[in-house]
Design a protein around this motif. Structure first.
Motif, mmCIF file in Angstrom:
data_model
loop_
_atom_site.group_PDB
_atom_site.id
_atom_site.type_symbol
_atom_site.label_atom_id
_atom_site.label_comp_id
_atom_site.label_asym_id
_atom_site.label_seq_id
_atom_site.Cartn_x
_atom_site.Cartn_y
_atom_site.Cartn_z
ATOM 1 N N PRO A 63 0.837 -1.207 0.000
ATOM 2 C CA PRO A 63 0.000 0.000 0.000
ATOM 3 C C PRO A 63 0.871 1.257 0.000
ATOM 4 C CG PRO A 63 -0.603 -1.480 1.795
ATOM 5 C CD PRO A 63 0.637 -2.022 1.180
ATOM 6 N N VAL A 64 0.370 2.305 -0.647
ATOM 7 C CA VAL A 64 1.084 3.581 -0.621
ATOM 8 C C VAL A 64 0.751 4.307 0.682
ATOM 9 C CG1 VAL A 64 1.198 3.790 -3.117
ATOM 10 C CG2 VAL A 64 -0.732 4.779 -1.899
ATOM 11 N N ILE A 65 1.557 5.273 1.043
ATOM 12 C CA ILE A 65 1.381 6.015 2.291
ATOM 13 C C ILE A 65 0.529 7.248 1.993
ATOM 14 C CG2 ILE A 65 2.537 7.209 4.181
ATOM 15 C CD1 ILE A 65 5.045 5.515 3.472
ATOM 16 N N PRO A 66 -0.694 7.324 2.528
ATOM 17 C CA PRO A 66 -1.585 8.446 2.199
ATOM 18 C C PRO A 66 -1.464 9.634 3.159
ATOM 19 C CG PRO A 66 -2.821 6.811 3.380
ATOM 20 C CD PRO A 66 -1.418 6.275 3.256
ATOM 21 N N HIS A 67 -0.321 9.766 3.809
ATOM 22 C CA HIS A 67 -0.128 10.884 4.733
ATOM 23 C C HIS A 67 1.341 11.293 4.719
ATOM 24 C CE1 HIS A 67 1.789 8.184 7.640
ATOM 25 N NE2 HIS A 67 0.838 7.312 7.350
ATOM 26 N N SER A 68 1.631 12.433 5.272
ATOM 27 C CA SER A 68 3.007 12.914 5.305
ATOM 28 C C SER A 68 3.830 12.085 6.287
ATOM 29 C CB SER A 68 3.034 14.383 5.734
ATOM 30 O OG SER A 68 4.375 14.818 5.850
ATOM 31 N N ILE A 69 5.063 11.808 5.917
ATOM 32 C CA ILE A 69 5.971 11.111 6.821
ATOM 33 C C ILE A 69 7.219 11.954 7.090
ATOM 34 C CG2 ILE A 69 5.161 8.807 6.225
ATOM 35 C CD1 ILE A 69 7.663 8.553 4.417
ATOM 36 N N GLU A 70 7.119 13.220 6.770
ATOM 37 C CA GLU A 70 8.258 14.117 6.988
ATOM 38 C C GLU A 70 8.612 14.141 8.467
ATOM 39 O OE1 GLU A 70 9.516 18.755 6.216
ATOM 40 O OE2 GLU A 70 7.868 17.876 5.072
ATOM 41 N N GLY A 71 9.870 13.924 8.765
ATOM 42 C CA GLY A 71 10.343 13.941 10.143
ATOM 43 C C GLY A 71 10.182 12.616 10.872
ATOM 44 N N TYR A 72 9.641 11.598 10.216
ATOM 45 C CA TYR A 72 9.493 10.287 10.856
ATOM 46 C C TYR A 72 10.869 9.667 11.061
ATOM 47 C CZ TYR A 72 4.416 9.669 10.467
ATOM 48 O OH TYR A 72 3.058 9.773 10.618
ATOM 49 N N ALA A 73 11.105 9.167 12.252
ATOM 50 C CA ALA A 73 12.367 8.490 12.547
ATOM 51 C C ALA A 73 12.210 7.004 12.277
ATOM 52 C CB ALA A 73 12.764 8.713 13.996
ATOM 53 N N VAL A 74 13.084 6.474 11.458
ATOM 54 C CA VAL A 74 13.193 5.034 11.271
ATOM 55 C C VAL A 74 14.684 4.746 11.346
ATOM 56 C CG1 VAL A 74 12.804 3.069 9.739
ATOM 57 C CG2 VAL A 74 11.131 4.904 9.827
ATOM 58 N N ASP A 75 15.118 4.355 12.530
ATOM 59 C CA ASP A 75 16.527 4.057 12.740
ATOM 60 C C ASP A 75 16.655 2.864 13.678
ATOM 61 O OD1 ASP A 75 16.172 5.066 15.371
ATOM 62 O OD2 ASP A 75 16.800 7.067 14.762
ATOM 63 N N LEU A 76 17.840 2.609 14.150
ATOM 64 C CA LEU A 76 18.089 1.447 14.994
ATOM 65 C C LEU A 76 17.266 1.481 16.280
ATOM 66 C CD1 LEU A 76 19.784 -1.102 15.271
ATOM 67 C CD2 LEU A 76 21.542 0.265 16.379
ATOM 68 N N ASN A 77 16.950 2.657 16.775
ATOM 69 C CA ASN A 77 16.268 2.781 18.064
ATOM 70 C C ASN A 77 14.761 3.006 17.962
ATOM 71 O OD1 ASN A 77 18.749 2.608 19.504
ATOM 72 N ND2 ASN A 77 19.170 4.700 18.875
ATOM 73 N N ALA A 78 14.276 3.422 16.816
ATOM 74 C CA ALA A 78 12.857 3.768 16.723
ATOM 75 C C ALA A 78 12.333 3.583 15.304
ATOM 76 C CB ALA A 78 12.652 5.220 17.152
ATOM 77 N N ASN A 79 11.033 3.284 15.232
ATOM 78 C CA ASN A 79 10.332 3.227 13.949
ATOM 79 C C ASN A 79 8.999 3.935 14.180
ATOM 80 O OD1 ASN A 79 8.635 2.571 11.803
ATOM 81 N ND2 ASN A 79 9.670 0.636 11.437
ATOM 82 N N LYS A 80 8.921 5.184 13.783
ATOM 83 C CA LYS A 80 7.736 6.021 14.017
ATOM 84 C C LYS A 80 6.475 5.411 13.412
ATOM 85 C CE LYS A 80 5.326 9.793 14.829
ATOM 86 N NZ LYS A 80 4.579 9.890 16.040
ATOM 87 N N CYS A 81 6.597 4.702 12.297
ATOM 88 C CA CYS A 81 5.429 4.100 11.657
ATOM 89 C C CYS A 81 4.704 3.152 12.610
ATOM 90 C CB CYS A 81 5.842 3.340 10.397
ATOM 91 S SG CYS A 81 6.699 4.353 9.189
ATOM 92 N N MET A 82 5.476 2.448 13.422
ATOM 93 C CA MET A 82 4.894 1.449 14.318
ATOM 94 C C MET A 82 4.107 2.084 15.464
ATOM 95 S SD MET A 82 5.511 -1.257 12.797
ATOM 96 C CE MET A 82 5.000 -2.453 13.989
#
Length: 157
Positions: A63-82
C-alpha cells in the motif's frame, strides 16, 4: 604493433557508436542540462496527505502512504510508523495494522517482533506526490486486463 592497435580500434568503435545511439534514444530524466553540469535540485513536490486509501493495482502491491511522513524516525532505536500501525496501537490511531507477513522471516517462521527485513517501511511503501510524471504511464490495471476474459464470447455456444 600497428595492426594490433588498428584491430583494437576496429573492435571498439562499433560499441562506442552503439552506446552513443542508445544514449540518444533514452528518455532524459534529469532535464535539459548535460549530466556533467551541476544544477540545483528542483523543488520537492507536495505530498498527498488526504489519508484516503489508494486501490492497489495488483495482488501483494505494498500500500502507498496516504499521509506525510516528513520527520518520521526510522533508525536502529525507533520506527515512528509502528506508533500507529503496530497491532497494539491501531484501535487508538485507526490506522491499518501491518500485515502478519511483517512478523515473519524469509522462510515463513513467525517472530516475536517486526522482522528485520521489514523494518524500513519506505523500502516498499512510498508516499504519493502531485508531481507530473517524468515519462508517460501506460500501465494497465490487472482487472482491466482480465475484463476481456470475463466477457461472454458472442457467436460461440
Amino acid at each position: 604493433m600497428r595492426r594490433g592497435i588498428f584491430a583494437c580500434l576496429v573492435g571498439i568503435v562499433p560499441f562506442l557508436a552503439a552506446g552513443a545511439i542508445f544514449a540518444q534514444d533514452a528518455p532524459r530524466l534529469r532535464g535539459p542540462e548535460p549530466f556533467t553540469k551541476e544544477t540545483p535540485a528542483p523543488p520537492m513536490q507536495r505530498q498527498v496527505t488526504n489519508d484516503v486509501r489508494v486501490r492497489r493495482n495488483y495482488p501483494d502491491q505494498p500500500p502507498v502512504i496516504p499521509h506525510s511522513i516528513e520527520g518520521y524516525a526510522v533508525d536502529l532505536n525507533a520506527n515512528k510508523c509502528m506508533s500507529c500501525h503496530a497491532r497494539k496501537f491501531t484501535q487508538e490511531s485507526q490506522a491499518p495494522m501491518i500485515s502478519i507477513t511483517h512478523y515473519q522471516d524469509r522462510v515463513g517462521n513467525t517472530l516475536g517482533g517486526l522482522a528485520p527485513r521489514r523494518y524500513v517501511c519506505v523500502a516498499c511503501h512510498v508516499p504519493q506526490t502531485d508531481a507530473k510524471p517524468l515519462v508517460e504511464n501506460i500501465f494497465t490495471d490487472m482487472d482491466a486486463l482480465a475484463e476481456p476474459e470475463r466477457q461472454p464470447q458472442r457467436g460461440r455456444h
